[in-house]
Design an enzyme around this catalytic site. Structure first.
Site, short mmCIF file in Angstrom:
data_model
loop_
_atom_site.label_atom_id
_atom_site.label_comp_id
_atom_site.label_asym_id
_atom_site.label_seq_id
_atom_site.Cartn_x
_atom_site.Cartn_y
_atom_site.Cartn_z
N LYS A 204 13.71 5.10 1.05
CA LYS A 204 13.02 6.64 0.86
C LYS A 204 14.33 7.45 0.15
CE LYS A 204 9.39 6.70 4.33
NZ LYS A 204 8.96 7.03 5.48
N ARG A 234 10.52 0.08 9.95
CA ARG A 234 9.57 -0.59 9.04
C ARG A 234 10.27 -0.69 7.68
NH1 ARG A 234 6.57 2.39 5.31
NH2 ARG A 234 4.64 1.93 4.98
C1 7PJ Z 1 5.82 5.48 7.21
C2 7PJ Z 1 4.77 4.86 7.33
C3 7PJ Z 1 6.81 5.70 8.09
C4 7PJ Z 1 5.11 4.81 9.56
C5 7PJ Z 1 4.86 5.38 5.19
C6 7PJ Z 1 6.73 5.09 2.40
C7 7PJ Z 1 5.98 5.94 2.66
N1 7PJ Z 1 4.12 4.54 8.68
N2 7PJ Z 1 3.99 4.66 5.96
N3 7PJ Z 1 6.31 5.36 9.38
N4 7PJ Z 1 6.19 5.72 5.70
N5 7PJ Z 1 4.64 4.46 11.05
O1 7PJ Z 1 6.95 3.54 2.77
O2 7PJ Z 1 7.87 5.25 1.94
O3 7PJ Z 1 8.01 6.40 8.02
S1 7PJ Z 1 4.48 5.29 3.67
#
Ligand code: 7PJ
Length: 259
Positions: A204, A234
């Protein structure tokens, strides 16, 4: 949790995995890398991203879920905020609903409840299109704690068992870099909900503002989150993360686990 984007406009994978074969081989690669959960998403939530219709999102993610489901037992989650997509993904065999909107969309608590699936509730201030405009908090952790309390209550009222919930601070979602870093630092202040914490900071922009090499930066950030109580991280780079976590865990356990 390994990220499998099936969006043509997602900022990090840049449309590489829109094709079914590519998505499945990316999933295989994550399984080989030691992933526990594959998170499949068909709507980009990057700041300013266009919205996607229910049909378009289902067309992207459902064939991918079905294809991966037939060849591996690995847990699958679907990163979606739409109740119709949640329902279709549940029917296709996912194991977890991952909702950056924390089941606030019409019908979402109902679908989650009837599916019986665990749900990750993420905090976001505002909505993806505008959330990075001017993120502001009077009491950062207090406001996020209140949000979690409200969403947990709404989920329980809709019939979702409390112990099926996972909480996520929403790194990058309506937050400045300082907010993001503070929340990871203070992650322990969310442990008293007694629910697993998920953190998604992989590649990010806050990481990119600190270091050019977002992979290395994400590994460091992920370990910092685990050290403060995160149960799930994640990530895009599964094999590298699994290696880093293995070392961290060996130290945690005060024994060598690679022998
Ligand atoms: C997240 C997500 C996060 C959860 C995305 C990206 C944006 N789901 N989906 N937590 N971020 N639970 O991956 O840059 O931080 S999409």
């Amino acid at each position: 949790m390994g990220i499998l984007n099936v969006t043509p406009d997602s900022f990090s994978d840049g449309g590489k995995f829109i094709d079914l074969n590519k998505a499945v081989s990316h999933a295989r690669q994550m399984v080989d890398g030691g992933v526990d959960i594959i998170d499949i998403g068909g709507e980009s939530t990057r700041p300013g991203a266009a919205r996607v219709s229910v049909d378009a999102e289902c067309d992207r993610v459902i064939p991918v879920i079905e294809a991966i489901r037939t060849e591996t037992e690995v847990a699958l989650s679907c990163d979606t905020s739409k109740s119709e997509v949640m329902q279709a993904a549940a029917t296709a065999g996912i194991d977890l609903i991952n909702d950056v909107y924390a089941l606030r969309a019409e019908g979402a608590t109902h679908v989650a409840s009837t599916s019986g699936l665990p749900v990750c509730l993420m905090h976001m201030q505002g909505e993806p299109r505008t959330m990075q405009g001017n993120p502001a908090y009077e009491n950062l952790t207090g406001e996020i704690r209140s949000f979690f309390k409200e969403r947990i209550a709404a989920c329980v009222a809709a019939g979702i068992e409390r112990d099926k919930l996972i909480l996520d601070i929403g790194f990058g979602f309506g937050k400045t870099p300082a907010h993001n870093l503070t929340l990871v630092n203070r992650l322990r202040s969310f442990l008293d909900f007694n629910l697993p914490l998920l953190v998604g900071l992989s590649r990010k922009s806050t990481i990119g503002q600190i270091v050019d090499d977002r992979l290395t930066g994400s590994l460091a950030g992920g370990l910092a989150a685990l050290e403060r109580g995160a149960r799930i991280i994640r990530v895009h780079d599964v094999a590298e993360t699994v290696a880093a976590v293995r070392v961290w865990r060996s130290i945690q356990a005060e024994r060598v686990i690679y022998e």
